[in-house]
Write a protein that holds these residues in place. Structure first.
Motif, PDB file in Angstrom:
ATOM      1  N   GLY A  23      -5.175  -5.845   3.107  1.00 19.73           N
ATOM      2  CA  GLY A  23      -3.911  -4.821   3.961  1.00 19.73           C
ATOM      3  C   GLY A  23      -3.451  -5.224   5.158  1.00 19.73           C
ATOM      4  O   GLY A  23      -3.938  -6.228   6.182  1.00 19.73           O
ATOM      5  N   ASP A  24      -2.853  -4.283   5.236  1.00 21.07           N
ATOM      6  CA  ASP A  24      -1.825  -4.700   6.623  1.00 21.07           C
ATOM      7  C   ASP A  24      -2.175  -4.424   8.378  1.00 21.07           C
ATOM      8  O   ASP A  24      -2.538  -4.212   9.696  1.00 21.07           O
TER       9      ASP A  24
ATOM     10  N   ARG B 140      -6.659  -0.418  -0.271  1.00 19.05           N
ATOM     11  CA  ARG B 140      -5.971  -1.113   0.054  1.00 19.05           C
ATOM     12  C   ARG B 140      -6.284  -0.659   1.529  1.00 19.05           C
ATOM     13  O   ARG B 140      -6.667   0.273   1.935  1.00 19.05           O
ATOM     14  N   ILE B 141      -6.228  -2.083   2.569  1.00 21.08           N
ATOM     15  CA  ILE B 141      -6.738  -1.571   3.746  1.00 21.08           C
ATOM     16  C   ILE B 141      -5.773  -1.352   4.367  1.00 21.08           C
ATOM     17  O   ILE B 141      -4.461  -2.038   5.708  1.00 21.08           O
ATOM     18  N   THR B 142      -4.960  -0.066   4.950  1.00 19.28           N
ATOM     19  CA  THR B 142      -3.878   0.526   5.237  1.00 19.28           C
ATOM     20  C   THR B 142      -4.008   2.273   5.708  1.00 19.28           C
ATOM     21  O   THR B 142      -5.309   2.414   5.783  1.00 19.28           O
ATOM     22  N   TYR B 143      -3.686   2.731   6.794  1.00 18.33           N
ATOM     23  CA  TYR B 143      -2.929   3.961   7.065  1.00 18.33           C
ATOM     24  C   TYR B 143      -3.909   5.262   6.431  1.00 18.33           C
ATOM     25  O   TYR B 143      -4.944   5.435   6.562  1.00 18.33           O
ATOM     26  N   GLN B 144      -3.180   4.875   4.963  1.00 16.95           N
ATOM     27  CA  GLN B 144      -3.348   6.104   4.307  1.00 16.95           C
ATOM     28  C   GLN B 144      -5.155   6.176   3.880  1.00 16.95           C
ATOM     29  O   GLN B 144      -5.439   7.000   3.518  1.00 16.95           O
ATOM     30  N   LYS B 145      -5.613   5.099   3.317  1.00 16.64           N
ATOM     31  CA  LYS B 145      -7.254   4.539   2.875  1.00 16.64           C
ATOM     32  C   LYS B 145      -7.958   4.813   4.314  1.00 16.64           C
ATOM     33  O   LYS B 145      -9.408   5.523   3.948  1.00 16.64           O
ATOM     34  N   GLY B 146      -7.456   5.001   5.697  1.00 18.97           N
ATOM     35  CA  GLY B 146      -9.083   5.447   6.568  1.00 18.97           C
ATOM     36  C   GLY B 146      -9.698   4.348   6.452  1.00 18.97           C
ATOM     37  O   GLY B 146     -10.934   4.831   6.962  1.00 18.97           O
ATOM     38  N   PRO B 147      -9.653   3.107   6.875  1.00 19.18           N
ATOM     39  CA  PRO B 147     -10.515   2.349   6.674  1.00 19.18           C
ATOM     40  C   PRO B 147     -11.345   1.879   8.162  1.00 19.18           C
ATOM     41  O   PRO B 147     -12.255   2.050   8.138  1.00 19.18           O
ATOM     42  N   ASP B 148     -10.541   2.282   9.398  1.00 20.11           N
ATOM     43  CA  ASP B 148     -11.121   2.784  11.306  1.00 20.11           C
ATOM     44  C   ASP B 148     -12.067   3.780  10.663  1.00 20.11           C
ATOM     45  O   ASP B 148     -13.332   2.987  11.386  1.00 20.11           O
TER      46      ASP B 148
ATOM     47  N   TYR C  49       2.414  -0.165  -2.026  1.00 21.72           N
ATOM     48  CA  TYR C  49       0.342  -1.306  -2.845  1.00 21.72           C
ATOM     49  C   TYR C  49       1.022  -2.635  -2.135  1.00 21.72           C
ATOM     50  O   TYR C  49       2.020  -3.446  -2.247  1.00 21.72           O
ATOM     51  N   ILE C  50       0.301  -2.910  -1.433  1.00 16.80           N
ATOM     52  CA  ILE C  50      -0.474  -4.245  -0.694  1.00 16.80           C
ATOM     53  C   ILE C  50      -1.089  -4.887  -2.488  1.00 16.80           C
ATOM     54  O   ILE C  50      -2.022  -5.035  -2.623  1.00 16.80           O
ATOM     55  N   SER C  51      -0.444  -6.608  -1.828  1.00 18.13           N
ATOM     56  CA  SER C  51      -0.493  -8.011  -2.691  1.00 18.13           C
ATOM     57  C   SER C  51      -1.327  -8.324  -2.011  1.00 18.13           C
ATOM     58  O   SER C  51      -1.368  -8.762  -1.463  1.00 18.13           O
ATOM     59  N   PRO C  52      -2.097  -8.801  -2.968  1.00 18.84           N
ATOM     60  CA  PRO C  52      -3.077 -10.268  -2.376  1.00 18.84           C
ATOM     61  C   PRO C  52      -2.494 -11.545  -2.025  1.00 18.84           C
ATOM     62  O   PRO C  52      -3.355 -12.202  -0.686  1.00 18.84           O
ATOM     63  N   GLU C  53      -1.451 -11.628  -2.925  1.00 24.38           N
ATOM     64  CA  GLU C  53      -0.681 -13.245  -2.287  1.00 24.38           C
ATOM     65  C   GLU C  53       0.446 -12.543  -1.549  1.00 24.38           C
ATOM     66  O   GLU C  53       1.264 -11.531  -1.933  1.00 24.38           O
ATOM     67  N   GLU C  54       1.054 -13.426  -1.012  1.00 30.28           N
ATOM     68  CA  GLU C  54       1.975 -13.202   0.101  1.00 30.28           C
ATOM     69  C   GLU C  54       3.589 -13.179  -1.248  1.00 30.28           C
ATOM     70  O   GLU C  54       3.677 -13.879  -2.093  1.00 30.28           O
ATOM     71  N   PHE C  55       4.757 -11.758  -0.360  1.00 31.62           N
ATOM     72  CA  PHE C  55       5.684 -11.662  -1.695  1.00 31.62           C
ATOM     73  C   PHE C  55       6.895 -12.874  -0.837  1.00 31.62           C
ATOM     74  O   PHE C  55       6.949 -13.173   0.411  1.00 31.62           O
TER      75      PHE C  55
END
Length: 427
Positions: A293-294, A261-269, A88-94
């Motif tokens: 996201g990444d 989340r803007i990641t592969y799983q969510k299909g943003p493209d 899960y992507i957090s908006p803050e840098e870890f």
């Protein structure tokens, strides 16, 4: 019934659907008379504890030198994740926070001393180290709360080793909840370390709860877990929040929203490609991508290359009231996930009276009849669905009203009742 539950986040401090589901679930269980002790790596003190007792793992001291702790340490092997994979992507840098070691003066080998780990409670490059430490703390929590719980419940791979450690110490039955598999997050390019933890957790569990039949099939087929051990309990949505205030739009254009989340799983493209097709047919539409996201830089470049940047808006990560405001501004909500174990956000959109389009490759598609469903890869079908809901107000109103009726019946009280049945079958 009393439950010792291990999670990774709890509202209001969340980065994804896991925390939202945990909160709704514990509230539902409380209404069925279930007492829940909910352990998180880092609690902030402002969590809603009317329905649950929250335990901050960062406050728990773990002893060294005792046989039961050393046995658990020897059983656990953790491999650091070097990739950028995070669940899960957090908006803050870890950022890694220090760990405090408190030794008794003059302690020697064989003595017992205390060690306290300070968890960040976030997700990032040192996540695996925190998962390992969380398991050690879980064992101590299970020892301290011995006799105060009947069942252990662990959410997602982040807490599976914690659940295993608690089971080893207490001997109580373990339920693990699969909210998302590594195959959902990464496709076939899985992180083997995470897969191994997921499989170990499910093998050690007395029962596995999957959030959809889609997820249940993956658990059985990809992890080799016996079918009679895996049950499906669909997620739900809360309705007891007061309706949001009227929001001033500021534009007359229709607004189509992607929130996640803007990641592969969510299909943003796929959302972006469909947006470009819609904008060739309609000019009075704006598209919003809310999240982080990444893949964020990738999708920004793609929007620019397609020449639709003037009709596309990136909000960054939204939380709480910001999410509700975004739904209030939206005319259509789209979830084009490549692989979505369930998907709570479409339910939240529907309860905000927004028509939704979801991928057929989502668990929530199993329980919704009045959401428009398309294959995630079928950009033309997605564009046609968006066009229809934007172009024809009567269709959008019907979809929204029918959806509202449907989603009203998806209550956490009902899901909690099914989870309670799982507990009772083990006690």
């Amino acid at each position: 019934m009393k439950v010792l539950m291990f999670g990774w986040e709890f509202p209001p401090h969340i980065a994804g659907g896991l925390g939202t589901a945990s909160y709704g679930m514990t509230r539902g269980l409380a209404k069925h008379g279930v007492e829940v002790i909910f352990v998180v790596p880092k609690a902030y003190g402002d969590e809603d504890q009317r329905f649950v007792r929250v335990v901050n793992a960062s406050d728990v001291e773990t002893p060294f030198g005792e046989t039961w702790q050393e046995d658990i340490r020897e059983r656990l092997t953790f491999i650091h994740i070097d990739s950028n994979m995070v669940p899960y992507i957090s908006p803050e840098e870890f950022t890694r926070e220090h760990e405090e070691e408190v030794h008794h003066p003059g302690a020697t080998h064989g003595d017992v001393w205390k060690e306290r780990y300070t968890f960040s409670g976030k997700y990032g490059s040192n996540l695996m180290e925190e998962v390992a430490r969380y398991a050690m703390v879980a064992a101590e929590v299970a020892r301290q709360y011995a006799g105060l719980f009947d069942v252990i419940h662990a959410h997602d791979w982040l807490t599976y080793y914690a659940g295993i450690a608690a089971k080893q110490v207490s001997g109580k039955p373990l339920v693990v909840h699969m909210h998302a598999t590594e195959f959902d997050r990464s496709g076939d390019n899985i992180n083997q370390s995470v897969y191994n933890i997921e499989r170990a957790g499910m093998e050690a569990a007395d029962r596995v709860i999957a959030v959809s039949n889609l997820t249940r099939k993956i658990v059985i087929d990809k992890y080799g877990i016996p079918a009679n051990k895996v049950v499906t309990v669909h997620n739900a949505v809360r309705f007891d929040k007061p309706a949001g205030k009227e929001v001033e739009r500021g534009v007359d254009d229709k607004i189509v929203t992607f929130l996640g989340r803007i990641t592969y799983q969510k299909g943003p493209d796929y959302f972006i490609e469909a947006a470009a097709k819609v904008l060739k047919r309609l000019s009075n539409v704006r598209f919003v991508m809310a999240g982080s996201g990444d893949m964020l830089n990738h999708v920004i470049r793609r929007v620019a290359k397609l020449g639709i940047a003037d009709r596309f808006h990136f909000t960054g990560f939204l939380r709480g009231e910001e999410v509700q405001k975004m739904f209030a501004l939206s005319d259509v909500y789209v979830m084009p996930s490549v692989s979505e174990p369930f998907g709570i956000s479409p339910l939240e959109a529907m309860k905000s009276n927004v028509p939704v389009i979801i991928s057929k490759q989502s668990g929530v598609a199993e329980v919704l009849d009045y959401a428009v469903k398309v294959d995630y890869w079928d950009v033309d079908a997605l564009a046609d669905a968006i066009y229809a809901l934007v172009k024809y107000p009567a269709l959008a109103r019907m979809s929204a009203s029918r959806g509202m009726v449907e989603v009203t019946n998806l209550k956490w009280d009902n899901a909690a009742s099914e989870i309670l049945d799982v507990y009772r079958s083990l006690v």
